[in-house]
Write an enzyme that holds these catalytic residues in place. Structure first.
Site, mmCIF file in Angstrom:
data_model
loop_
_atom_site.group_PDB
_atom_site.id
_atom_site.type_symbol
_atom_site.label_atom_id
_atom_site.label_comp_id
_atom_site.label_asym_id
_atom_site.label_seq_id
_atom_site.Cartn_x
_atom_site.Cartn_y
_atom_site.Cartn_z
ATOM 1 C CD GLU A 1 -2.707 -1.087 2.681
ATOM 2 O OE1 GLU A 1 -2.097 -0.338 3.672
ATOM 3 O OE2 GLU A 1 -3.641 -1.729 2.657
ATOM 4 N NE ARG B 1 3.803 15.715 4.612
ATOM 5 C CZ ARG B 1 5.060 15.778 4.903
ATOM 6 N NH1 ARG B 1 5.980 16.499 4.127
ATOM 7 N NH2 ARG B 1 5.457 14.742 5.601
ATOM 8 C CB CYS C 1 -5.025 35.327 9.637
ATOM 9 S SG CYS C 1 -5.363 36.876 8.791
ATOM 10 C CE1 TYR D 1 -0.991 10.613 3.007
ATOM 11 C CE2 TYR D 1 1.464 10.476 2.704
ATOM 12 C CZ TYR D 1 0.065 9.706 2.760
ATOM 13 O OH TYR D 1 0.185 8.589 2.816
#
Ligand code: LLP
Length: 417
Positions: free
Chosen positions: A273, A312, A343, A372
């Site tokens: 996977e 990330r 902000c 991601y």
């Protein structure tokens, strides 16, 4: 060799100038290299060619249907975690018999959709889930193919947010209770035991945690087979890391060489996977500098991509290399924070990073952003999510349009009271 490279001081993705994409499509924009995607998939296929295997791409890393379709054409399946992912995978042409469904919180309609689609197996993560799946399958008059996700309690030596195989983690069923859960599963009338699953974490940079986990699982498979349970599929999860900075993760071939003997000995169809190692280094995020700013304490480079586009760095303090799209000679280097327009003080793409003197309006590329990246993007601060573009040779095409500001409120309704 990376297909993101400089020619005449300009950054290219395959034979496409990054600047031309930014000028035409606008920024921020995710840009992927089709050839890199294809070759990393081929590397997996080749590396594991000696064992019967299925590469079930962990589509949570990047669920764009153009990327799913590419892997599906190469023979890939999908590791899904929701009905939304099931829908996208099937739309992209992934064969249901190549889909595995993990996740600690599968809801009944999601189970029913996957049963109707005829997926390869459910990676079941708890006692309760097993009972519910049995009931849902019973109502549909079918048997649900099941692997139990077993938690081998191995430390993957990665960021604690992305460690999943430790005892304290929410994922999977403890090793100790696994045998009795399998016995229970085998007795349930609408469950068909077909395999076993584990996934210990993400961005792993060593082979040892893989070996430790797989060795433990192999002992369990031996016991299950001795009990007469038909374990035909061994899903070994994903997790292989990539180089963001100075990490030296094992190559796909090294991982295969290290674990193949164990896999061959057991003689199951192996399911892999991979997510990040297929797509991570196949994509960059291109952003334009809005302002540069100096305070008494710091220098800032304010760019048009924020934490909503690539979370990330903010979430895991993850390092992403940032490079100018056009190299210029005789630039002094400065230590800067590269920040977005959101902000939040936590809105940064890099902290305390040495970069050549950056000018307003110039383009920067945030590297290793294929995994991601867009997948975790949000519209926070009412910022439309960026476009996604795929380059192939000298051509490129938009594989997801930039969201519009109208899109942002499209699903909202004014109350009538
Ligand atoms: N299989 C399962 C069951 C998973 O939960 C995951 C990732 C994978 C496979 C794929 O792992 P990979 O090969 O990509 O390491 N958002 C984090 C990563 C979260 C990973 C979640 N599960 C990040 O940006 O680093």
């Amino acid at each position: 060799m990376s297909l993101f490279y400089y020619k005449g001081g300009r950054l290219y993705c395959e034979s496409v100038s990054v600047e031309s994409v930014a000028d035409t499509i606008g920024t921020p924009v995710y840009l992927y290299s089709r050839e890199t995607l294809k070759s990393s998939f081929a590397e997996y296929q080749e590396a594991f060619s000696e064992v019967p295997h299925l590469i079930a791409y962990a589509m949570k890393a990047n669920a764009n249907t153009a990327i799913l379709q590419l892997f599906a054409h190469e023979g890939g399946g999908a590791d899904i975690v929701s009905e939304g992912e099931l829908y996208a995978a099937m739309k992209a042409g992934v064969e249901p018999q190549k889909i595995v469904f993990a996740g600690v919180g599968k809801r009944q309609p999601e189970m029913a959709a996957a049963l109707k689609a005829g997926i390869l197996m459910f990676n079941v993560e708890s006692k309760q889930e097993l009972d519910v799946l049995n009931a849902v399958a019973g109502r549909l008059g079918v048997k649900a193919p099941v692997a139990l996700r077993v938690n081998p309690d191995v430390n993957p030596k990665t960021h604690h947010y992305i460690s999943t195989g430790l005892k304290k983690s929410k994922f999977g069923i403890a090793m100790e209770g696994a045998l009795s859960q399998y016995q229970k599963a085998a007795r349930l009338p609408h469950i068909r035991v077909v395999g076993i699953h584990s996934h210990i974490g993400s961005q792993l940079t060593q082979v040892k945690p893989f070996i430790d986990a797989l060795t433990r699982i192999s002992h369990l498979i031996g016991k299950l087979k001795a009990m007469g349970l038909p374990i035909s599929h061994w899903d070994i999860g994903g997790g292989l890391g990539i180089t963001y900075n100075e990490e030296t993760p094992p190559k796909i071939t090294d991982l295969a060489a290290a674990i193949s003997p164990l896999l061959k000995k057991i003689g199951c169809t192996v399911i892999l996977e991979p997510g990040r190692s297929l797509v991570g280094n196949a994509g960059i995020l291109v952003t334009r500098v809005i302002y540069t700013k100096e305070t008494t304490e710091k220098r800032f480079v304010v760019v048009d991509a924020g934490m909503n586009d690539l979370i990330r760095p903010s979430l895991y303090e993850a390092y992403h290399d940032i490079v100018p799209v056009t190299k210029r000679r005789r630039r002094r280097s400065y230590v800067v924070d590269v920040v977005g327009p959101v902000c939040e003080s936590g809105d940064f793409l890099a902290k305390e990073r040495a970069l050549p003197s950056i000018q307003p309006d110039e383009l920067l590329a945030v590297k290793s952003a294929g995994a991601y990246g867009f997948a975790m993007a949000s519209c926070y601060n009412s910022r439309p999510r960026p476009a996604e573009v795929m380059a192939s040779g000298a051509k490129y095409t938009v594989i997801r349009e930039r969201e519009s500001i109208e899109d942002l409120i499209r699903l909202e309704r004014m109350p009538t009271f």
